[in-house]
Structures are given as structure tokens and as C-alpha cells.
Design a protein around this motif. Structure first.
Motif, PDB file in Angstrom:
ATOM      1  N   ARG A   1      14.267   1.887   0.528  1.00  0.00           N
ATOM      2  CA  ARG A   1      14.426   0.674  -0.271  1.00  0.00           C
ATOM      3  C   ARG A   1      13.846  -0.509   0.513  1.00  0.00           C
ATOM      4  N   ILE A   2      12.999  -1.269  -0.172  1.00  0.00           N
ATOM      5  CA  ILE A   2      12.350  -2.432   0.458  1.00  0.00           C
ATOM      6  C   ILE A   2      12.454  -3.597  -0.516  1.00  0.00           C
TER       7      ILE A   2
ATOM      8  N   ASP B   1       0.852  -1.186   0.000  1.00  0.00           N
ATOM      9  CA  ASP B   1       0.000   0.000   0.000  1.00  0.00           C
ATOM     10  C   ASP B   1       0.888   1.235   0.000  1.00  0.00           C
ATOM     11  N   ILE B   2       0.584   2.175  -0.907  1.00  0.00           N
ATOM     12  CA  ILE B   2       1.328   3.425  -1.001  1.00  0.00           C
ATOM     13  C   ILE B   2       0.317   4.547  -0.854  1.00  0.00           C
ATOM     14  N   GLY B   3       0.438   5.307   0.217  1.00  0.00           N
ATOM     15  CA  GLY B   3      -0.482   6.406   0.464  1.00  0.00           C
ATOM     16  C   GLY B   3      -0.091   7.642  -0.317  1.00  0.00           C
TER      17      GLY B   3
ATOM     18  N   GLY C   1       3.741   7.339   2.135  1.00  0.00           N
ATOM     19  CA  GLY C   1       3.981   6.276   3.112  1.00  0.00           C
ATOM     20  C   GLY C   1       3.756   4.901   2.487  1.00  0.00           C
ATOM     21  N   ILE C   2       4.583   3.919   2.876  1.00  0.00           N
ATOM     22  CA  ILE C   2       4.504   2.566   2.315  1.00  0.00           C
ATOM     23  C   ILE C   2       4.219   1.566   3.429  1.00  0.00           C
ATOM     24  N   SER C   3       3.335   0.634   3.142  1.00  0.00           N
ATOM     25  CA  SER C   3       3.021  -0.472   4.049  1.00  0.00           C
ATOM     26  C   SER C   3       3.108  -1.764   3.232  1.00  0.00           C
TER      27      SER C   3
ATOM     28  N   SER D   1       5.924  -0.453   9.386  1.00  0.00           N
ATOM     29  CA  SER D   1       7.306  -0.116   9.755  1.00  0.00           C
ATOM     30  C   SER D   1       8.123   0.310   8.540  1.00  0.00           C
ATOM     31  N   TYR D   2       7.599   0.096   7.332  1.00  0.00           N
ATOM     32  CA  TYR D   2       8.281   0.508   6.103  1.00  0.00           C
ATOM     33  C   TYR D   2       7.904   1.924   5.691  1.00  0.00           C
TER      34      TYR D   2
END
Length: 189
Positions: free
Chosen positions: A97-98, A77-79, A83-85, A91-92
């Protein structure tokens, strides 16, 4: 920026009241008037139906909207705020980088996410089969950018169209049947 400078890219631009497809066909559609997930693009030709899907829905909290990338069993999910989930794990949220691995025991990377240093709201995803997708999140719109020809020849579908390089016959439902308007196509996804 984002993709390689010498690499031609095509783009789908989704605003709150209209969509411009990968094939540059524009139509009116209100995407953020409810909490439904609207399919922006997915791989309709994959033997493993929907190997990936990119959807858009209205967000919550600080995010006006949410882009969701589903890869088999993983959900990113990218808001709108950048923000990234991953799989519900926040926590990401601000990570640059993930890497998403196949499992805890199999460390094969199935996708990687990179936030471009020049802009917090530009996220680059390296998807399975080496597909590249860049998501740019703006105040009231989303842009999906892919290298030209990378997805062509495979049947993509969704609000961003079929990406076959032709404007004629752009409006199709998920079964590939022709529709008369973009609104009808969008409503089928």
C-alpha cells in the motif's frame, strides 16, 4: 477480482501485437518493439490537459515492459514483475500500500496504490477525482480495468480508445479526428 464484486467493469487488453479497446474493438499493433511510451489511456477532456496518463513501454532488466501512470507531477512506474517505483524511488518496490501526497508539507492524499493480496501483479490505483484504475500485469500483456460508466461521458483517448460505449468511430487521434485504422490511432499516441 480486484474491483468490487458487484461492480461492473470494462477492460482494455494490450498484448505485444494487438489491442482490445474499452469498447471491445480489436486491432493489430506492436506496442513493445521500441522504448517509446505508448499512451494507453488519458483524460482528454480535462481542463487541466492530461490530468492523468497511463503509458506502456518496453522495460529493462527483469521487466519485459513498464506501465507508467503520470499524475500531474508524480510518476508511478509498475514493472511487469510487479515492482513499483514512485518518482524514481525504488524503495516502494514490493510495498502493498502506497499513498502519494500532494507535497511534503501538504499531506492531502492525491492517489493511493494497493497491491491485491491475491496476486502480486494486480495493482489498484485510486486516482484524483475518485477514479479507479486496476492494472493487471501478465507475462506478455497488460489489462486496464475501470468501473463501467466511471470514465464514460468524459473523453478518454489513447490505444484503449474513447470509451464511449460504441464500437463505431473508435479510431481517433488525440485531437478527436477520425482515423481509418487502429494502427494509425496508436501511432498518433
Amino acid at each position: 477480482g480486484g474491483l468490487q464484486e458487484d461492480e461492473k467493469a470494462i477492460e482494455c487488453h494490450v498484448q505485444s501485437d494487438r489491442v482490445k479497446t474499452f469498447d471491445q474493438v480489436e486491432y493489430s499493433y506492436y506496442t513493445l518493439n521500441n522504448s517509446c511510451h505508448h499512451v494507453l489511456t488519458t483524460d482528454c477532456a480535462s481542463e487541466k490537459r492530461n490530468a492523468y496518463a497511463v503509458t506502456l513501454s518496453s522495460g529493462g532488466g527483469a521487466d519485459k515492459y513498464l506501465v507508467r501512470v503520470t499524475l500531474d507531477k508524480d510518476v508511478i512506474d509498475i514493472g511487469q514483475s510487479g515492482g513499483i517505483s514512485v518518482n524514481g524511488n525504488d524503495s516502494y518496490r514490493r510495498a502493498n500500500r502506497i499513498r502519494i501526497r500532494e507535497s511534503a508539507t501538504n499531506h492531502k492524499v492525491i492517489a493511493s496504490i494497493t497491491r491485491l493480496a491475491t496476486n502480486d501483479n494486480i495493482i489498484r490505483l485510486q486516482l484524483p477525482n475518485s477514479d479507479l484504475l486496476q492494472v493487471t500485469l501478465e507475462q506478455s500483456s497488460v489489462k486496464l480495468k475501470i468501473p463501467a460508466g466511471r470514465f464514460q461521458g468524459r473523453r478518454t483517448c489513447g490505444l484503449c480508445g474513447d470509451n464511449n460505449g460504441e464500437a463505431m468511430g473508435e479510431f481517433k487521434n488525440s485531437a478527436g479526428c477520425a482515423l481509418s485504422t487502429g494502427s494509425l490511432m496508436a501511432a498518433s499516441f
